[in-house]
Design an enzyme around this catalytic site. Structure first.
Site, PDB file in Angstrom:
ATOM      1  N   SER A 123      47.553 -26.940  19.483  1.00 40.73           N
ATOM      2  CA  SER A 123      47.676 -26.644  18.058  1.00 40.73           C
ATOM      3  C   SER A 123      46.384 -26.979  17.342  1.00 40.73           C
ATOM      4  O   SER A 123      45.596 -27.811  17.800  1.00 40.73           O
ATOM      5  CB  SER A 123      48.811 -27.459  17.436  1.00 40.73           C
ATOM      6  N   ASP A 124      46.157 -26.329  16.204  1.00 37.53           N
ATOM      7  CA  ASP A 124      45.126 -26.831  15.307  1.00 37.53           C
ATOM      8  C   ASP A 124      45.605 -28.175  14.776  1.00 37.53           C
ATOM      9  O   ASP A 124      46.795 -28.503  14.838  1.00 37.53           O
ATOM     10  CB  ASP A 124      44.865 -25.850  14.170  1.00 37.53           C
ATOM     11  N   TRP A 125      44.692 -28.948  14.248  1.00 39.21           N
ATOM     12  CA  TRP A 125      45.015 -30.319  13.846  1.00 39.21           C
ATOM     13  C   TRP A 125      46.006 -30.298  12.674  1.00 39.21           C
ATOM     14  O   TRP A 125      45.673 -29.829  11.599  1.00 39.21           O
ATOM     15  CB  TRP A 125      43.737 -31.070  13.515  1.00 39.21           C
ATOM     16  N   THR A 126      47.192 -30.776  12.914  1.00 39.17           N
ATOM     17  CA  THR A 126      48.368 -30.743  12.026  1.00 39.17           C
ATOM     18  C   THR A 126      48.930 -29.335  11.860  1.00 39.17           C
ATOM     19  O   THR A 126      49.668 -29.076  10.928  1.00 39.17           O
ATOM     20  CB  THR A 126      48.110 -31.354  10.633  1.00 39.17           C
ATOM     21  N   GLY A 127      48.601 -28.437  12.776  1.00 40.94           N
ATOM     22  CA  GLY A 127      49.082 -27.067  12.689  1.00 40.94           C
ATOM     23  C   GLY A 127      50.404 -26.835  13.393  1.00 40.94           C
ATOM     24  O   GLY A 127      50.689 -25.708  13.796  1.00 40.94           O
TER      25      GLY A 127
END
Length: 824
Positions: free
Chosen positions: A216-220
């Site tokens: 995932s993207d960071w916090t995605g």
């Protein structure tokens, strides 16, 4: 772990809590280890522009040189190995849909073929060193407008999605097979990319056959079950928000099965196996890499990214007999190696244009005089080059307290102007609450009043010689990539004199709930001499008037091009355009150098006889520029995106009606331009750009002839050949570009599309025969009705040129029978 059987054996030994633990990060940059089963922690490093950086991706795109890009990828691999990094979070291949995109500098191009081809070379170079590439952001993550990348949905037609936005990923997976892929923050047609079974399961896994790792993207990650079942293997950063205990509860409620979890765990274990085979240590030291060979490569890359836009009076290359050169502009003295956000860098060193021009002029006896002329920063430039310890070590002493005993750290760093993202100093603490003191000797390099700025999390006060200069109070605006800057004035400072600088910080009541990451606090100090811009512009013009030649370096910087914010317009910041016009009027023998990752308006272009587009050239940007200016390197870069005509301004851009706040409608952003992105949109609307896609001049002159093709096979394969000659007395390199047109198509198609390119090196008088191989990709479009690619029978135009608007040779080929396909 050395085989599938080993992975299966490890999987069987893992308890359910251990399996769930592996599916989320430990912290910002590491995966969770299971030491008792010899499962180590992977290290990830951000890096569209380096392992915390070498140069901007758009600059690599402008080189049109796959061999150079592969070499840069190899160097990045070595840099990652030095940092004990197993996976680099790069490259970014999101399409340049608008010149206002805040992260445009991170990607390669507006054209999917160039984008995917350059990305493939980057990935192959990086992974040849045993370091995993992470292609990102999958998909349609092309703007930063407010919360649109998380809350809003991009409404994209299936054809545009396939031909424009997915195509770079498809090409890179076909030709380079990156170890990992990162999902985007945004929704696509109503579904978050990290939860999209269509994107991940149907297209990526089933249709393309991808077998890599999904992060995932960071916090995605916004769900527990949907995201895992769609195919996201690892939630980042840690500690987990959507997995961990939540995933265990979903398993207990039979919202998913253990086999669903095991699919993701298996992919994590496979990536760890690859990392073990690379020989990169786990939890190893974070070293650096700085060799003469690397510096030379970075210097070459910086020079090859530069595009010569105008040279009407043949001012370039500069002569060696000038008595006085004026170097003017806000981007001349401060090196801007890249844009901001998570791609921001703290390079080990940088070379500014001014430094490089001064060095290049030493041996000729030429006097070089500098003047800033106008300011262009949004945040005050960082003071890294002006602060020292009493022992003359560069940097600041940072002391902070959370609980007894007191802990002290010394941080030192090279010349740089990092954005407020991540901070100049990130507090090396595992706690959120602290009090601290940041102290250094401050040595200004100019007499006068200095404006000082603070960006911090919490409450802070800046003192110079025990006098309060600026106070930052709790409650000042904070966003993902930096707090708002608060400024004050330090009066009557003297150049070369040392002053005691101290920042007292407390974030004890700072609330991090509004931030996506668990920041442990940061502090950034900026400073610049306060100037009267009317006066400085007049002074710059006077300097220009008394100099034989002027090198005027202007543009954007990491304040204006950064993750977290799109640009509001194409204008150069502040009084920059006024400065350019006044200097040109004072001395027409002026070389204007624009440094930006995306297009800017140039209302002075008719007055300027000599213009260079420099992009962000990384550590060696200054030397690369000087090499082009003084003729040590013949410029060969080409524009990887279209520069719109300044007289019509922003409205010329195909995406204008549906980008940013203009594109909002009930939580949706409509991609109304469809497949007509970039030069495709300009050509279909018969709009002339300021500078077209693929454009770039040289100190050499090239001619083309003898275009020939083979017959097109039943599966769409054929070859094209032609001759390119250097008809000048200057050795040079030419980027030859091949476009395909399909005027007989049953569906609307672009006037032409780039389908092949190569860079040819030619000595004076030399002729080379260029051969290009093409396949079904060159002839096809996506048929939404039948959900497949189709190459229709008929006649296709083969156009060979030096830009999208300058075609030198044309011929036709015929495909006798229509055929369709899916997959890679």
């Amino acid at each position: 772990m050395s085989s599938t059987n080993d992975i299966d054996a490890i999987l069987q030994k893992l308890t359910i809590p251990q399996r769930i633990k592996l599916l989320a990060g430990r912290d910002l940059n590491h995966s969770e280890p299971i030491p008792e089963l010899d499962i180590p922690s992977l290290r990830f490093s951000d890096g569209p522009n380096g392992a915390r950086g070498t140069k901007s991706s758009i600059g690599l795109g402008s080189s049109f040189d796959v061999d150079l890009v592969k070499a840069v990828g190899e160097a990045l691999g070595e840099e990652c190995r030095a940092k004990s990094t197993h996976v680099l979070l790069a490259p970014t291949v999101n399409t340049h849909r608008s010149p206002l995109g805040g992260r445009g500098f991170e990607s390669f191009s507006e054209d999917p073929h160039l984008n995917g081809t350059v990305a493939s070379a980057y990935i192959n170079g990086l992974q040849s060193k045993g370091v995993g590439a992470t292609i990102k952001h999958f998909v349609a993550n092309d703007q930063e407008f407010e919360s649109s990348k998380i809350l809003m949905t991009g409404e994209v037609s299936e054809r545009a999605l396939r031909e424009i936005y997915l195509k770079p990923f498809q090409l890179a997976i076909k030709h380079a097979n990156p170890w990992a892929l990162m999902t985007a923050y945004n929704r696509v047609n109503g579904v978050h990319a990290s939860e999209s079974s269509k994107l991940l399961q149907d297209i990526l896994f089933k249709e393309w056959g991808y077998r890599g790792f999904i992060i995932s993207d960071w916090t995605g990650v916004y769900s527990t079950v949907e995201c895992l079942n769609a195919g996201v293997d690892l939630e980042m950063p840690g500690p987990s928000v959507m997995r961990g205990p939540a995933l265990l509860r979903m398993l207990m409620a039979q919202k998913l099965s253990l086999s669903d979890i095991d699919k993701r765990v298996t992919n994590v274990l496979r990536l760890i196996q690859r990392a073990k085979e690379s020989g990169i240590p786990f939890s190893g030291p974070e070293g650096s890499l700085d060799t003469p060979e690397l510096r030379q490569l970075l210097r070459r890359a910086a020079a090859d990214s530069i595009v010569l836009l105008k040279n009407d009076k043949q001012t370039l290359p500069l002569k060696n007999d000038y008595k006085k050169i004026a170097v003017i502009g806000p981007n001349a003295k401060i090196a801007v190696p890249t844009g901001g956000g998570s791609a921001g860098v703290l390079p080990t060193y940088t070379v500014s244009p001014l430094q490089a021009i001064q060095e290049a002029s030493k041996h000729t006896g030429t006097e070089v005089e500098y003047m800033i002329g106008a300011l262009s920063h949004k945040y005050l430039p960082g003071i890294e080059s002006h602060i020292y310890q009493p022992n003359s070590q560069r940097g600041a002493l940072l002391e902070f307290w959370n609980e007894e005993p007191t802990t002290a750290f010394v941080s030192s760093f090279g010349d740089s102007t990092p954005p407020p993202v991540w901070s100049t100093l990130t507090l090396a603490s595992n706690c959120l609450l602290f009090d601290g003191v940041y102290s250094a000797k401050f040595k200004p390099d100019e007499d006068g009043d200095w404006e000082m700025g603070l960006n911090v999390t919490g409450h802070a006060a800046l003192y110079i010689d025990q006098k309060l200069i600026v106070e930052y109070v709790l409650g000042a605006p904070v966003n993902t990539f930096g707090a708002a800057e608060v400024r004050g004035i330090a009066m009557d400072l003297k150049a070369g004199q040392e002053y005691d600088l101290e920042v007292r910080i407390s974030n004890a009541s700072f609330v991090t709930s509004g931030l996506p990451f668990p920041f442990w606090g940061f502090v950034r100090v900026g400073g610049a001499r306060k100037v009267d811009e009317d006066a400085t512009i007049r002074e710059a013009a006077a300097l220009a008037r008394e100099s034989e030649v002027v090198i005027l370096v202007v543009g954007l910087n990491n304040d204006w091009e950064t993750e977290g914010a799109d640009r509001q317009g194409m204008e150069l910041p502040g009084r920059t355009n006024d400065l350019v016009l006044e200097v040109l009027r004072a001395n027409p023998n002026t070389v204007v150098v624009n440094q930006s990752g995306t297009p800017v308006s140039m209302p002075w272009i008719d007055e300027a006889a000599t213009v260079l587009q420099a992009f962000y050239g990384g550590n060696e940007l200054g030397n690369g520029l000087a090499d082009v200016l003084f003729g040590r390197i013949n410029p060969s870069g080409k524009l990887p995106l279209t520069f719109p005509e300044y007289r019509v301004r922003l409205e010329d851009n195909p995406s204008f009606p549906s980008f940013g706040d203009r594109g909002q409608e009930s939580g949706k952003i409509h991609y109304n331009e469809g497949i007509f992105v970039g030069y495709r949109g300009f050509e279909i609307r018969k709009l002339s750009p300021l500078f077209p896609f693929g454009f770039g001049l040289s100190y050499s002159k090239f001619e083309y002839c003898n275009l020939e093709t083979t017959e097109v096979s039943s599966d769409g394969r054929f070859h094209v050949s032609f001759n390119v000659s250097n008809v000048s007395q200057v050795e040079g390199r030419e980027v030859v570009q091949l476009y395909i047109s399909d005027s007989q198509s049953s569906r609307p198609r672009p006037i032409k599309e780039l389908k092949a390119f190569t860079k040819v090196h030619l000595t004076p008088g030399q002729t080379k025969n260029v051969k290009l191989a093409l396949d079904r990709e060159a002839l096809s479009f996506y048929n939404e009705a039948d959900m497949c690619w189709v190459a229709e029978s008929g006649t296709f135009g083969i156009l060979v040129g030096v830009s999208s608007t300058d075609i030198r040779l044309e011929v036709e080929v015929e495909l006798k029978m229509t055929f369709t396909w899916t997959g890679l």
